[in-house]
Enzyme design. Structure first.
Site, PDB file in Angstrom:
ATOM      1  N   ASP A 192       0.997  -1.289  -0.253  1.00 46.08           N
ATOM      2  CA  ASP A 192      -0.623  -0.515  -0.059  1.00 46.08           C
ATOM      3  C   ASP A 192       1.067   1.230  -0.174  1.00 46.08           C
ATOM      4  O   ASP A 192       2.564   1.313   0.405  1.00 46.08           O
ATOM      5  CB  ASP A 192      -1.015  -0.280   1.345  1.00 46.08           C
ATOM      6  CG  ASP A 192      -1.229   1.413   1.240  1.00 46.08           C
ATOM      7  OD1 ASP A 192      -2.217   1.425   0.761  1.00 46.08           O
ATOM      8  OD2 ASP A 192      -1.607   1.906   2.448  1.00 46.08           O
ATOM      9  N   LEU A 193       0.249   1.935  -0.363  1.00 42.93           N
ATOM     10  CA  LEU A 193       1.367   3.941  -0.253  1.00 42.93           C
ATOM     11  C   LEU A 193       1.149   4.441   0.536  1.00 42.93           C
ATOM     12  O   LEU A 193       1.737   4.421   1.685  1.00 42.93           O
ATOM     13  CB  LEU A 193       0.981   4.588  -1.614  1.00 42.93           C
ATOM     14  CG  LEU A 193       1.813   5.543  -1.999  1.00 42.93           C
ATOM     15  CD1 LEU A 193       2.998   5.667  -1.775  1.00 42.93           C
ATOM     16  CD2 LEU A 193       0.719   6.221  -3.028  1.00 42.93           C
ATOM     17  N   ASP A 194       0.144   4.990   0.414  1.00 39.97           N
ATOM     18  CA  ASP A 194      -0.077   5.883   1.916  1.00 39.97           C
ATOM     19  C   ASP A 194      -0.112   5.065   2.852  1.00 39.97           C
ATOM     20  O   ASP A 194      -0.916   4.752   3.965  1.00 39.97           O
ATOM     21  CB  ASP A 194      -1.253   7.022   1.683  1.00 39.97           C
ATOM     22  CG  ASP A 194      -2.222   7.117   0.316  1.00 39.97           C
ATOM     23  OD1 ASP A 194      -1.421   8.194   0.661  1.00 39.97           O
ATOM     24  OD2 ASP A 194      -3.133   7.220  -0.136  1.00 39.97           O
TER      25      ASP A 194
ATOM     26  N   THR B 272       1.883   9.792   4.570  1.00 38.55           N
ATOM     27  CA  THR B 272       0.578  11.014   3.241  1.00 38.55           C
ATOM     28  C   THR B 272      -0.653  11.017   4.309  1.00 38.55           C
ATOM     29  O   THR B 272      -1.870  11.457   4.417  1.00 38.55           O
ATOM     30  CB  THR B 272       0.366  10.658   2.115  1.00 38.55           C
ATOM     31  OG1 THR B 272      -0.328   9.436   2.694  1.00 38.55           O
ATOM     32  CG2 THR B 272       1.554  11.136   1.344  1.00 38.55           C
TER      33      THR B 272
ATOM     34  N   LYS C 269      -8.682   5.048   6.476  1.00 38.24           N
ATOM     35  CA  LYS C 269      -7.762   4.824   5.405  1.00 38.24           C
ATOM     36  C   LYS C 269      -7.986   4.062   4.982  1.00 38.24           C
ATOM     37  O   LYS C 269      -8.715   2.935   5.058  1.00 38.24           O
ATOM     38  CB  LYS C 269      -6.801   4.211   6.814  1.00 38.24           C
ATOM     39  CG  LYS C 269      -5.659   5.385   8.140  1.00 38.24           C
ATOM     40  CD  LYS C 269      -4.541   5.011   8.564  1.00 38.24           C
ATOM     41  CE  LYS C 269      -4.682   5.970   9.384  1.00 38.24           C
ATOM     42  NZ  LYS C 269      -3.274   5.827   9.982  1.00 38.24           N
TER      43      LYS C 269
ATOM     44  N   ARG D 148     -11.961   8.503  -2.302  1.00 41.54           N
ATOM     45  CA  ARG D 148     -12.046   9.994  -1.938  1.00 41.54           C
ATOM     46  C   ARG D 148     -13.972   9.873  -1.793  1.00 41.54           C
ATOM     47  O   ARG D 148     -13.775  10.636  -0.402  1.00 41.54           O
ATOM     48  CB  ARG D 148     -11.571  10.767  -2.792  1.00 41.54           C
ATOM     49  CG  ARG D 148     -11.221  11.777  -2.346  1.00 41.54           C
ATOM     50  CD  ARG D 148     -10.789  13.077  -4.316  1.00 41.54           C
ATOM     51  NE  ARG D 148      -9.959  12.263  -4.238  1.00 41.54           N
ATOM     52  CZ  ARG D 148      -9.283  12.992  -5.654  1.00 41.54           C
ATOM     53  NH1 ARG D 148      -9.623  13.376  -6.659  1.00 41.54           N
ATOM     54  NH2 ARG D 148      -8.141  11.981  -5.934  1.00 41.54           N
TER      55      ARG D 148
ATOM     56  N   SER E  14      -2.459   0.737  -4.243  1.00 42.35           N
ATOM     57  CA  SER E  14      -3.121   1.578  -3.520  1.00 42.35           C
ATOM     58  C   SER E  14      -4.522   2.469  -3.690  1.00 42.35           C
ATOM     59  O   SER E  14      -5.290   2.066  -5.332  1.00 42.35           O
ATOM     60  CB  SER E  14      -2.239   2.714  -4.006  1.00 42.35           C
ATOM     61  OG  SER E  14      -2.571   4.382  -2.994  1.00 42.35           O
ATOM     62  N   ALA E  15      -5.299   2.690  -3.209  1.00 44.62           N
ATOM     63  CA  ALA E  15      -6.853   3.687  -3.436  1.00 44.62           C
ATOM     64  C   ALA E  15      -6.308   4.802  -4.154  1.00 44.62           C
ATOM     65  O   ALA E  15      -7.673   5.677  -4.463  1.00 44.62           O
ATOM     66  CB  ALA E  15      -7.614   3.065  -2.069  1.00 44.62           C
TER      67      ALA E  15
ATOM     68  N   LYS F  94     -11.822  -0.390  -1.271  1.00 44.30           N
ATOM     69  CA  LYS F  94     -10.777  -1.385  -0.353  1.00 44.30           C
ATOM     70  C   LYS F  94     -12.163  -1.485   0.651  1.00 44.30           C
ATOM     71  O   LYS F  94     -12.383  -0.379   0.999  1.00 44.30           O
ATOM     72  CB  LYS F  94      -9.497  -1.367   0.507  1.00 44.30           C
ATOM     73  CG  LYS F  94      -8.091  -1.186  -0.178  1.00 44.30           C
ATOM     74  CD  LYS F  94      -7.157  -0.594   0.169  1.00 44.30           C
ATOM     75  CE  LYS F  94      -5.247  -0.882  -0.797  1.00 44.30           C
ATOM     76  NZ  LYS F  94      -4.542  -0.436  -0.176  1.00 44.30           N
TER      77      LYS F  94
ATOM     78  N   GLU G  34      -0.185  -3.372   4.737  1.00 44.77           N
ATOM     79  CA  GLU G  34      -0.506  -2.635   4.942  1.00 44.77           C
ATOM     80  C   GLU G  34      -1.160  -1.686   6.103  1.00 44.77           C
ATOM     81  O   GLU G  34      -0.562  -2.462   7.225  1.00 44.77           O
ATOM     82  CB  GLU G  34      -2.432  -3.181   4.169  1.00 44.77           C
ATOM     83  CG  GLU G  34      -3.015  -3.324   3.651  1.00 44.77           C
ATOM     84  CD  GLU G  34      -3.593  -1.376   2.891  1.00 44.77           C
ATOM     85  OE1 GLU G  34      -3.372  -0.574   4.101  1.00 44.77           O
ATOM     86  OE2 GLU G  34      -4.218  -1.790   2.107  1.00 44.77           O
ATOM     87  N   ASP G  35      -1.310  -0.670   5.867  1.00 48.40           N
ATOM     88  CA  ASP G  35      -1.821   0.296   7.008  1.00 48.40           C
ATOM     89  C   ASP G  35      -3.241   0.799   7.304  1.00 48.40           C
ATOM     90  O   ASP G  35      -3.614   0.909   8.626  1.00 48.40           O
ATOM     91  CB  ASP G  35      -0.938   2.048   7.515  1.00 48.40           C
ATOM     92  CG  ASP G  35      -1.960   2.618   6.532  1.00 48.40           C
ATOM     93  OD1 ASP G  35      -2.755   2.075   5.392  1.00 48.40           O
ATOM     94  OD2 ASP G  35      -1.674   3.900   6.955  1.00 48.40           O
TER      95      ASP G  35
HETATM   96  C1  BG6 Z   1      -5.815   6.019   0.458  1.00 49.25           C
HETATM   97  C2  BG6 Z   1      -5.787   6.660   1.439  1.00 49.25           C
HETATM   98  O1  BG6 Z   1      -4.815   5.540   0.042  1.00 49.25           O
HETATM   99  O2  BG6 Z   1      -6.507   6.651  -1.012  1.00 49.25           O
HETATM  100  C3  BG6 Z   1      -7.154   7.560   1.985  1.00 49.25           C
HETATM  101  O3  BG6 Z   1      -5.339   6.017   2.654  1.00 49.25           O
HETATM  102  C4  BG6 Z   1      -7.791   7.889   0.683  1.00 49.25           C
HETATM  103  O4  BG6 Z   1      -7.647   8.385   2.694  1.00 49.25           O
HETATM  104  C5  BG6 Z   1      -7.321   7.075  -0.839  1.00 49.25           C
HETATM  105  O5  BG6 Z   1      -8.823   8.824   0.848  1.00 49.25           O
HETATM  106  C6  BG6 Z   1      -7.684   7.746  -2.161  1.00 49.25           C
HETATM  107  O6  BG6 Z   1      -6.475   9.066  -2.495  1.00 49.25           O
HETATM  108  P1  BG6 Z   1      -6.813   9.781  -3.449  1.00 49.25           P
HETATM  109  O7  BG6 Z   1      -5.694  10.382  -3.720  1.00 49.25           O
HETATM  110  O8  BG6 Z   1      -7.102   9.354  -4.768  1.00 49.25           O
HETATM  111  O9  BG6 Z   1      -7.484  10.912  -2.727  1.00 49.25           O
HETATM  112 MG    MG Z   2      -2.305   3.153   3.425  1.00 49.67          MG
END
Ligand code: BG6
Ligand code: MG
Length: 220
Positions: free
Chosen positions: A8-10, A16, A44, A48, A113-114, A144, A168-169
């Site tokens: 996962d990224l964030d 972030t 998390k 969006r 990542s989402a 997710k 994953e976090d």
């Molecule tokens: C996930 C984050 O990686 O991405 C969420 O954990 C975030 O907090 C989601 O809402 C969507 O991100 P973005 O950058 O498309 O708004």
């Molecule tokens: Mg994450």
């Protein structure tokens, strides 16, 4: 046996989560609702649009689609302005060491990542070329805890889901990994990530024996 490692990224590669939280808090204030750090755990890994819906449900008022779209745009502009100042100093402790070990032992690596900003963030951090496969918020329909993104990452890596490991976090991300039939490793607090098969506060707390066993190449 070659494995696929999905990051996962964030909150796993880079910190972030604090920026997402700051931006959602500003939108929540405009909508006249409170949004706490504890509640942010629920969001998390969540996309969006779904995140905004979750926050607005706290209000008794109803908001037009036009207003929702304005807030989605505002949130993202605010977020992009914050992440554009990010440097590699914001990479989370130990993540580069784990990525290097996986690369050196000949396994495959994917981003799962989402976020629709994932490619932008990887470019800012000069990490794009580290991944064989990138699955982001633009690649999938469902967010997710749906396993869709992780299953797509496995398919693109050409590694069966049962040979994939997910870092994953997010609670939603751990659930997605489990539903995909992958080994889930939580990076963060055990009290939130207890559904993960293993959990470490950070990559820096992952001992070398665990990492050696995880990346061991067997003949099967
Ligand atoms: C996930 C984050 O990686 O991405 C969420 O954990 C975030 O907090 C989601 O809402 C969507 O991100 P973005 O950058 O498309 O708004
Ligand atoms: Mg994450």
């Amino acid at each position: 046996m070659q494995k696929g490692f999905i990051f996962d990224l964030d909150g796993v590669i880079v910190d972030t989560a604090k920026y997402h939280f700051q931006c959602w808090q500003a939108i929540a204030a405009k909508a006249g609702v409170q949004f706490t750090l504890e509640e942010n755990e629920e969001l998390k890994g969540v996309g969006r649009v779904q995140s905004l819906e979750w926050i607005l449900k706290k209000s008794k008022k109803s908001f037009s689609q036009k207003q929702r779209n304005i807030w989605l745009e505002e949130k993202n502009q605010h977020y992009v302005s914050l992440i554009s100042h990010m440097t590699r100093k914001e990479l989370l402790p130990g993540v580069l060491t784990v990525m290097e070990k996986i690369r050196d032992t000949g396994h495959r690596m994917a981003l799962g990542s989402a976020s629709k900003n994932a490619k932008l963030i990887l470019n800012i951090l000069r990490l794009t070329s580290s991944f064989d496969v990138i699955v982001d918020g633009k690649s999938v329909e469902s967010t997710k805890p749906s396993p869709e993104g992780f299953l797509l990452a496995a398919e693109l890596m050409r590694i069966p889901p049962e040979n994939c490991v997910v870092f994953e976090d997010a609670i939603a991300g751990v659930q997605a990994a489990n539903s995909a039939g992958m080994l889930s490793i939580g990076i963060g607090q055990q009290k939130y990530l207890h559904e993960a098969k293993y959990c470490f506060e950070s990559f820096a707390d992952m001992d070398s024996t665990f990492l050696n066993d995880l990346t061991l190449v067997t003949d099967q």
